[in-house]
Design a protein around this motif. Structure first.
Motif, mmCIF file in Angstrom:
data_model
loop_
_atom_site.group_PDB
_atom_site.id
_atom_site.type_symbol
_atom_site.label_atom_id
_atom_site.label_comp_id
_atom_site.label_asym_id
_atom_site.label_seq_id
_atom_site.Cartn_x
_atom_site.Cartn_y
_atom_site.Cartn_z
ATOM 1 N N GLU A 115 17.074 -83.710 50.601
ATOM 2 C CA GLU A 115 16.354 -84.751 49.857
ATOM 3 C C GLU A 115 15.300 -85.409 50.745
ATOM 4 N N GLU A 116 15.639 -85.653 52.011
ATOM 5 C CA GLU A 116 14.689 -86.237 52.968
ATOM 6 C C GLU A 116 13.535 -85.261 53.236
ATOM 7 N N PHE A 117 13.851 -83.990 53.352
ATOM 8 C CA PHE A 117 12.838 -82.949 53.553
ATOM 9 C C PHE A 117 11.830 -82.954 52.401
ATOM 10 N N VAL A 118 12.327 -83.018 51.176
ATOM 11 C CA VAL A 118 11.446 -83.054 49.999
ATOM 12 C C VAL A 118 10.623 -84.338 50.011
ATOM 13 N N LYS A 119 11.273 -85.452 50.320
ATOM 14 C CA LYS A 119 10.588 -86.754 50.379
ATOM 15 C C LYS A 119 9.480 -86.742 51.439
ATOM 16 N N ASN A 120 9.690 -85.991 52.524
ATOM 17 C CA ASN A 120 8.699 -85.889 53.607
ATOM 18 C C ASN A 120 7.589 -84.892 53.297
ATOM 19 N N GLY A 121 7.501 -84.445 52.066
ATOM 20 C CA GLY A 121 6.458 -83.491 51.697
ATOM 21 C C GLY A 121 6.716 -82.097 52.226
ATOM 22 N N ARG A 122 7.980 -81.742 52.369
ATOM 23 C CA ARG A 122 8.417 -80.431 52.860
ATOM 24 C C ARG A 122 7.949 -80.146 54.293
ATOM 25 N N LYS A 123 7.838 -81.198 55.080
ATOM 26 C CA LYS A 123 7.546 -81.068 56.511
ATOM 27 C C LYS A 123 8.872 -80.831 57.224
ATOM 28 N N ILE A 124 8.899 -79.930 58.202
ATOM 29 C CA ILE A 124 10.151 -79.593 58.882
ATOM 30 C C ILE A 124 10.940 -80.868 59.183
ATOM 31 N N THR A 125 12.207 -80.842 58.809
ATOM 32 C CA THR A 125 13.070 -82.016 58.951
ATOM 33 C C THR A 125 14.340 -81.611 59.682
ATOM 34 N N ALA A 126 14.582 -82.254 60.826
ATOM 35 C CA ALA A 126 15.765 -81.973 61.642
ATOM 36 C C ALA A 126 16.875 -82.960 61.318
ATOM 37 N N VAL A 127 18.096 -82.461 61.291
ATOM 38 C CA VAL A 127 19.282 -83.307 61.139
ATOM 39 C C VAL A 127 19.640 -83.788 62.544
ATOM 40 N N ILE A 166 13.526 -72.550 67.719
ATOM 41 C CA ILE A 166 12.790 -72.705 66.462
ATOM 42 C C ILE A 166 12.179 -74.098 66.386
ATOM 43 N N VAL A 167 12.970 -75.108 66.682
ATOM 44 C CA VAL A 167 12.494 -76.494 66.594
ATOM 45 C C VAL A 167 11.359 -76.737 67.591
ATOM 46 N N SER A 168 11.478 -76.177 68.786
ATOM 47 C CA SER A 168 10.451 -76.412 69.808
ATOM 48 C C SER A 168 9.102 -75.784 69.458
ATOM 49 N N SER A 169 9.072 -74.896 68.487
ATOM 50 C CA SER A 169 7.803 -74.259 68.119
ATOM 51 C C SER A 169 6.955 -75.123 67.177
ATOM 52 N N PHE A 170 7.476 -76.269 66.767
ATOM 53 C CA PHE A 170 6.753 -77.175 65.875
ATOM 54 C C PHE A 170 6.272 -78.403 66.635
ATOM 55 N N ASP A 171 5.057 -78.862 66.304
ATOM 56 C CA ASP A 171 4.500 -80.050 66.952
ATOM 57 C C ASP A 171 5.072 -81.336 66.380
ATOM 58 N N GLU A 172 5.175 -81.404 65.059
ATOM 59 C CA GLU A 172 5.667 -82.607 64.397
ATOM 60 C C GLU A 172 6.918 -82.280 63.593
ATOM 61 N N ILE A 173 7.930 -83.114 63.774
ATOM 62 C CA ILE A 173 9.194 -82.905 63.071
ATOM 63 C C ILE A 173 9.674 -84.238 62.512
ATOM 64 N N ALA A 174 9.968 -84.243 61.221
ATOM 65 C CA ALA A 174 10.578 -85.424 60.608
ATOM 66 C C ALA A 174 12.069 -85.383 60.933
ATOM 67 N N GLU A 175 12.727 -86.529 60.799
ATOM 68 C CA GLU A 175 14.142 -86.576 61.139
ATOM 69 C C GLU A 175 14.967 -87.160 60.003
ATOM 70 N N PHE A 176 16.147 -86.604 59.859
ATOM 71 C CA PHE A 176 17.172 -87.178 58.984
ATOM 72 C C PHE A 176 18.341 -87.517 59.893
ATOM 73 N N THR A 177 18.726 -88.784 59.934
ATOM 74 C CA THR A 177 19.832 -89.212 60.781
ATOM 75 C C THR A 177 21.136 -89.097 60.012
ATOM 76 N N SER A 178 22.014 -88.271 60.523
ATOM 77 C CA SER A 178 23.306 -88.038 59.884
ATOM 78 C C SER A 178 24.301 -89.118 60.288
ATOM 79 N N GLY A 179 25.111 -89.525 59.325
ATOM 80 C CA GLY A 179 26.174 -90.477 59.596
ATOM 81 C C GLY A 179 27.506 -89.798 59.868
ATOM 82 N N HIS A 180 27.518 -88.474 59.871
ATOM 83 C CA HIS A 180 28.753 -87.714 60.092
ATOM 84 C C HIS A 180 28.779 -87.174 61.522
#
Length: 180
Positions: free
Chosen positions: A92-104, A139-153
């Protein structure tokens, strides 16, 4: 939008082993199967386990062709306790971020458990023909900008780097079952 998943399982149990560390059992079930069940509960239609370098050729090409228009969840098969709740909310956060790579990401430390991205971004930024094993951090290091989703688990970030860690995860899960 339809979703797919890539579970990275190339890390071997040992240098001499042909088995993936993701096949190590946690309470009598392979880590990658525990993770697969969580991913399937979230409506992911197609899951590919990248276990052998040879699978990067024909099987991965077919997986890529089927999923080129989908969003993809990428994680390590040695990280078995990522919860369905985290997978759903991070999507849901990924979609909200305009489908920009989103890391948990963890709320406590500087680590991540998984990423969501478009399959097109995965193919554009990552080479699956290289010889060495592919890790989520690569994989993550190959991207310049990454959105984040902070997990509570907190369990989302428990993973095994070797068989000793897998044994600790097994003991942890057994203790959780007994506490329940």
């Amino acid at each position: 939008m339809e979703k797919c998943a890539l579970i990275l399982c190339e890390k071997k149990m040992s240098e001499k082993s042909r088995k993936s560390l993701a096949d190590a059992e946690i309470v009598f079930r392979p880590m990658k199967k525990i993770l697969q069940e969580s991913v399937e509960k979230c409506g992911v239609e197609d899951i590919f386990f990248l276990c052998e370098k040879g699978e990067r050729t024909e099987d991965f090409r077919k997986f890529s062709e089927r999923n080129k228009e989908r969003d993809i969840f990428v994680c390590e098969g040695t990280n078995p306790f990522i919860s369905p709740d985290t997978i759903i909310k991070s999507y849901e956060e990924f979609v909200k971020n305009g489908r920009k790579i989103t890391a948990v990401v963890s709320r406590f430390c500087d680590s991540f458990a998984a990423v969501w991205m478009s399959f097109a971004d995965l193919k554009k930024h990552c080479s699956f023909t290289q010889r060495e094993e592919i890790l989520l951090s690569d994989i993550v290091s190959s991207f310049d900008e990454i959105a984040e989703f902070t997990s509570g688990h907190d369990d989302d970030f428990l993973f095994a780097k070797n068989l000793s860690d897998a044994l600790k995860l097994n003991e942890y899960k057994r203790k959780k079952i007994l506490e329940r």
